[in-house]
Design a protein around this motif. Sequence first.
Motif, PDB file in Angstrom:
ATOM      1  N   UNK A  29      13.602  -6.335   1.506  1.00 24.72           N
ATOM      2  CA  UNK A  29      13.331  -7.648   1.097  1.00 24.72           C
ATOM      3  C   UNK A  29      11.940  -7.318   0.310  1.00 24.72           C
ATOM      4  N   UNK A  30      11.550  -8.509  -0.420  1.00 25.66           N
ATOM      5  CA  UNK A  30      10.501  -8.561  -1.391  1.00 25.66           C
ATOM      6  C   UNK A  30       9.111  -8.143  -0.670  1.00 25.66           C
ATOM      7  N   UNK A  31       8.338  -7.233  -1.357  1.00 24.70           N
ATOM      8  CA  UNK A  31       7.206  -6.718  -0.645  1.00 24.70           C
ATOM      9  C   UNK A  31       5.864  -7.524  -1.491  1.00 24.70           C
ATOM     10  N   UNK A  32       6.072  -8.305  -2.338  1.00 18.73           N
ATOM     11  CA  UNK A  32       5.158  -8.883  -3.154  1.00 18.73           C
ATOM     12  C   UNK A  32       5.005  -8.165  -4.476  1.00 18.73           C
ATOM     13  N   UNK A  33       5.868  -7.300  -4.857  1.00 18.83           N
ATOM     14  CA  UNK A  33       5.634  -6.638  -6.131  1.00 18.83           C
ATOM     15  C   UNK A  33       6.026  -7.519  -7.427  1.00 18.83           C
ATOM     16  N   UNK A  34       5.412  -7.448  -8.633  1.00 15.94           N
ATOM     17  CA  UNK A  34       5.775  -8.360  -9.555  1.00 15.94           C
ATOM     18  C   UNK A  34       7.336  -8.101  -9.839  1.00 15.94           C
ATOM     19  N   UNK A  35       7.937  -9.427 -10.078  1.00 17.16           N
ATOM     20  CA  UNK A  35       9.521  -9.460 -10.646  1.00 17.16           C
ATOM     21  C   UNK A  35      10.307  -9.398  -9.421  1.00 17.16           C
ATOM     22  N   UNK A  36       9.817  -9.281  -8.193  1.00 18.93           N
ATOM     23  CA  UNK A  36      10.852  -9.288  -7.199  1.00 18.93           C
ATOM     24  C   UNK A  36      11.105 -10.802  -6.676  1.00 18.93           C
ATOM     25  N   UNK A  37      12.343 -11.138  -6.368  1.00 14.38           N
ATOM     26  CA  UNK A  37      12.815 -12.380  -5.993  1.00 14.38           C
ATOM     27  C   UNK A  37      12.131 -12.784  -4.738  1.00 14.38           C
ATOM     28  N   UNK A  38      11.950 -14.196  -4.638  1.00 16.59           N
ATOM     29  CA  UNK A  38      10.936 -14.635  -3.517  1.00 16.59           C
ATOM     30  C   UNK A  38      11.695 -15.787  -2.910  1.00 16.59           C
ATOM     31  N   UNK A  39      13.086 -15.762  -3.012  1.00 20.91           N
ATOM     32  CA  UNK A  39      13.858 -16.615  -2.272  1.00 20.91           C
ATOM     33  C   UNK A  39      14.436 -16.388  -0.773  1.00 20.91           C
TER      34      UNK A  39
END
Length: 332
Positions: free
Chosen positions: A126-136
Amino acid sequence: MTPPLPPPAPAPEAHPRPRLAVSSCLLGEPVRYNGGHSRDRFLTGPLADHVDWVPVCPEMEIGLGAPRPTLRLLSDGRIVTRDRTADHTGAMTALAGDRIPDLAGIDGYVFKSRSPSCGLLNLPRYASGRPGERTDGQPVDRRGRGVFAALVTDALPHLPVEEEGRLRDPVLREHFIERVFAHARLRELLARAWRPRDLVAFHSRHKLQILAHDPAANREMGRIVARAGTRPREDLVTGYRRAFGAAFAVRPKRGRHANALLHVFSPLSEHLDPTRRHDIVAAIESYQHGEAPLSVPIALLRHHAEGEHLAYLAEQTYLDPYPADLLLRHHL
């Protein structure tokens, strides 16, 4: 006067008893996140009679309890609670550091699939907060490895490991169990006050089994063993153990099995009449064509090797790699 009967032949050496680490829930312990278990029938049934278990539950061992909040694996390698209020990466890493020295003496590890701490393959990250990662809230990919499992396998690269889900595949199951018992035999040898000639004899017994896995490795190991009496002991052990583990990590294909079967048959055929030779050749060809399981030609070859008192062949681990009652060579 009736001549005395010859002394009975010595009993064949028993199979070793491997030490297998395992995710505790697979043995039926109620340690899963929901307070339940994932008891595995093969592990707790046929295999349990032949191994000593080393149960491990990383999440319980870092104090999370059961039931507990669901954990997630992040794309940067961290393991956190689903609501991200707690990060357990440091505790999991410290636990692995403590446990790995103990696990160096095991012969294999069965991990729980789909676990963010113990899964080996294709875990959602799951997204760790890196730029470009999905946040849904959906996974960014499914290429993760459980944090604890990754640390163990990186530290012990030649240890036979598998997930319980993959062990439902008969081919993968047989390969894993074969690796485990081979690992246990080598561990037992090196735990004794062995001499170079003991390693030579060990390799001789495993020669055809290694050939079925990796012919190139078989040649390399032959060169290592040829220098057993002159090479520094530590270098010899390191080199042989590495090559042995790498060879057994290669899953043998049907063609390589057929080649190994013919290597058994060739010296044996000189002692057999045409009918028995024909039966064995027919069994090998049936196996090659996918019409018979590997157990059929193996049983014939082992029977005749023992019947003709051909010790070199009868003692080959290829013909008897693990306890027969596991029934692992009966699949097509």
